[in-house]
Design a protein around this motif. Structure first.
Motif, short mmCIF file in Angstrom:
data_model
loop_
_atom_site.label_atom_id
_atom_site.label_comp_id
_atom_site.label_asym_id
_atom_site.label_seq_id
_atom_site.Cartn_x
_atom_site.Cartn_y
_atom_site.Cartn_z
N PRO A 1 36.88 31.04 -12.98
CA PRO A 1 36.82 29.59 -13.23
C PRO A 1 35.51 28.95 -12.81
O PRO A 1 34.95 28.12 -13.54
N TRP A 2 34.98 29.33 -11.63
CA TRP A 2 33.78 28.64 -11.18
C TRP A 2 32.56 29.02 -12.02
O TRP A 2 31.68 28.18 -12.24
N VAL A 3 32.53 30.27 -12.51
CA VAL A 3 31.45 30.64 -13.43
C VAL A 3 31.59 29.88 -14.74
O VAL A 3 30.60 29.42 -15.32
N HIS A 4 32.81 29.74 -15.19
CA HIS A 4 33.09 28.98 -16.41
C HIS A 4 32.61 27.54 -16.28
O HIS A 4 31.91 27.01 -17.17
N ALA A 5 32.93 26.91 -15.16
CA ALA A 5 32.51 25.51 -14.95
C ALA A 5 31.00 25.41 -14.79
O ALA A 5 30.37 24.47 -15.30
N ALA A 6 30.40 26.40 -14.09
CA ALA A 6 28.95 26.36 -13.89
C ALA A 6 28.20 26.51 -15.21
O ALA A 6 27.19 25.82 -15.45
N VAL A 7 28.68 27.39 -16.08
CA VAL A 7 28.02 27.59 -17.37
C VAL A 7 28.10 26.32 -18.21
O VAL A 7 27.11 25.90 -18.84
N HIS A 8 29.24 25.67 -18.22
CA HIS A 8 29.36 24.46 -19.02
C HIS A 8 28.58 23.29 -18.41
O HIS A 8 28.09 22.43 -19.15
N ALA B 1 30.90 6.17 -23.60
CA ALA B 1 31.46 7.15 -24.53
C ALA B 1 31.02 8.57 -24.17
O ALA B 1 31.82 9.52 -24.22
N GLY B 2 29.76 8.71 -23.80
CA GLY B 2 29.28 10.03 -23.40
C GLY B 2 29.95 10.54 -22.14
O GLY B 2 30.29 11.73 -22.04
N ALA B 3 30.15 9.66 -21.16
CA ALA B 3 30.82 10.07 -19.92
C ALA B 3 32.27 10.45 -20.17
O ALA B 3 32.77 11.45 -19.63
N LEU B 4 32.98 9.67 -20.99
CA LEU B 4 34.37 10.00 -21.29
C LEU B 4 34.47 11.31 -22.08
O LEU B 4 35.36 12.13 -21.83
N LEU B 5 33.58 11.50 -23.04
CA LEU B 5 33.59 12.74 -23.80
C LEU B 5 33.34 13.95 -22.90
O LEU B 5 33.98 14.99 -23.03
N THR B 6 32.42 13.78 -21.96
CA THR B 6 32.15 14.86 -21.00
C THR B 6 33.37 15.15 -20.15
O THR B 6 33.73 16.31 -19.91
N ALA B 7 34.04 14.10 -19.67
CA ALA B 7 35.21 14.29 -18.81
C ALA B 7 36.34 14.98 -19.56
O ALA B 7 36.95 15.92 -19.04
N VAL B 8 36.62 14.53 -20.78
CA VAL B 8 37.69 15.15 -21.56
C VAL B 8 37.38 16.60 -21.85
O VAL B 8 38.23 17.50 -21.74
N ASN B 9 36.13 16.87 -22.20
CA ASN B 9 35.75 18.23 -22.53
C ASN B 9 35.79 19.13 -21.31
O ASN B 9 36.26 20.28 -21.39
N MET B 10 35.27 18.67 -20.18
CA MET B 10 35.29 19.49 -18.97
C MET B 10 36.71 19.74 -18.50
O MET B 10 37.02 20.81 -17.97
N THR B 11 37.60 18.77 -18.68
CA THR B 11 39.00 18.97 -18.32
C THR B 11 39.63 20.07 -19.16
O THR B 11 40.32 20.95 -18.64
N ALA B 12 39.38 20.04 -20.47
CA ALA B 12 39.90 21.09 -21.33
C ALA B 12 39.31 22.43 -20.98
O ALA B 12 40.00 23.46 -20.97
N VAL B 13 38.01 22.43 -20.64
CA VAL B 13 37.35 23.69 -20.26
C VAL B 13 37.97 24.27 -19.00
O VAL B 13 38.27 25.46 -18.91
#
Length: 318
Positions: free
Chosen positions: A163-170, A38-50
């Motif tokens: 985008p890459w700063v956005h992904a790095a921060v998250h 559940a934690g891995a799926l939540l992370t994937a969904v959230n990172m995709t939206a981010v």
């Protein structure tokens, strides 16, 4: 589709470790597998939206970013509001780490790896860098300090434009949240885990810093964020964060209570011994005196009586 590959890899690796542990006769609890998945799926969904928000933002901000002059429409195009960003923050930085830590991945990995590699992992966990990084105070500073740095500096507008700063921060938000949660309530082996009072102090400091930051954002929106959006996001950060923190506090108190029970027994044993010793001595002394005295008096008096009788018999004979 490719955005979900990291989550698929995490779940697949975890299931491999569960299978390896089972082959060695050590079954793994199903609840931990479900929590990690559940934690891995939540992370994937959230990172995709981010990432989608960051890409849309970058498409709008094709020109050079002047962070001091960015306005709300430029930072949050297409519905990418500050409130939506705060939702990502709560899910990615607080809820997902809670689920991942409950999966106890390090314990599972130690069970699944061959003995030489497991010993290598144990040495890494005992190293000074690992001890410093997993200390609750360090994790609290990385977690809360990163949020203050994000919202009180031009870093937030930069994340919306790059985008890459956005992904790095998250990614930092997720990693810092995981370290902090694991330092507080983690069940994985930690050779130098600090005491519960130290962890409680780190938790109190983090809760205070998180609540104060939410109130600060309510009154001082980041660059390019409108007042109404900032107020909604601050409310979400404050009350939503408190709800997840409440779960964290309950789990922390439960772990402290479970760990304190053996300590109470251990502490009670010496006290009982130290308290019992004088009593035993006190009780034993009269017995010894009462038991020894008659014997001693008997032994002392009998020879005296014997010698006096012999002298009286000799005198009568003479």
């Amino acid at each position: 589709m490719f955005e979900y590959l990291p989550a698929v890899a995490l779940i697949a690796g975890y299931l491999w470790a569960v299978s390896a542990s089972g082959r060695r006769g050590r079954p793994w609890p199903l609840i931990r597998t479900l929590s990690w998945s559940a934690g891995a799926l939540l992370t994937a969904v959230n990172m995709t939206a981010v990432n989608m928000t960051a890409v849309n933002t970058s498409a709008v901000n094709t020109s050079a970013v002047n962070t001091s002059a960015v306005n709300t429409s430029a930072i949050n195009p297409g519905g990418g509001t500050f409130t939506a960003h705060m939702t990502d923050h709560l899910l990615l930085g607080m809820l997902a780490p809670l689920l991942l830590v409950a999966g106890a991945p390090v314990t599972l990995l130690l069970r699944a790896l061959p003995a030489p590699r497991a010993r290598t992992l144990s040495r890494i966990l005992r190293s000074a860098p690992a001890r410093t990084l997993t200390h609750p105070v360090t994790a609290a500073v990385l977690n809360a300090g990163g949020l203050w740095l994000l919202y009180l500096t031009p870093l937030y507008p930069l994340t919306q434009a790059t985008p890459w700063v956005h992904a790095a921060v998250h990614a930092h938000v997720l990693a810092a949240g995981y370290l902090f949660t694991a330092a507080l309530i983690g069940t994985d082996p930690a050779p130098h885990r600090p005491s519960f009072p130290t962890r409680a102090a780190a938790l109190a400091g983090f809760l205070g810093a998180h609540a104060v930051l939410a109130k600060w954002l309510y009154a001082h929106p980041p660059q390019g964020v409108g007042p109404a959006d900032a107020e909604a996001a601050a409310h979400l950060m404050y009350y939503g964060g408190e709800l997840i923190d409440l779960v964290l506090i309950v789990l922390f108190c439960r772990a402290w209570y479970a760990a304190a029970a053996p300590d109470q027994r251990t502490r009670a044993a010496p006290d009982l011994r130290t308290r019992a010793a004088p009593d035993l001595r006190t009780r034993a002394a009269p017995d010894l005196r009462t038991r020894a005295a008659p014997d001693q008096r008997t032994r002392m008096i009998t020879p005296l009586r014997g010698s006096a009788g012999m002298r009286r018999s000799e005198m009568s004979r003479s």
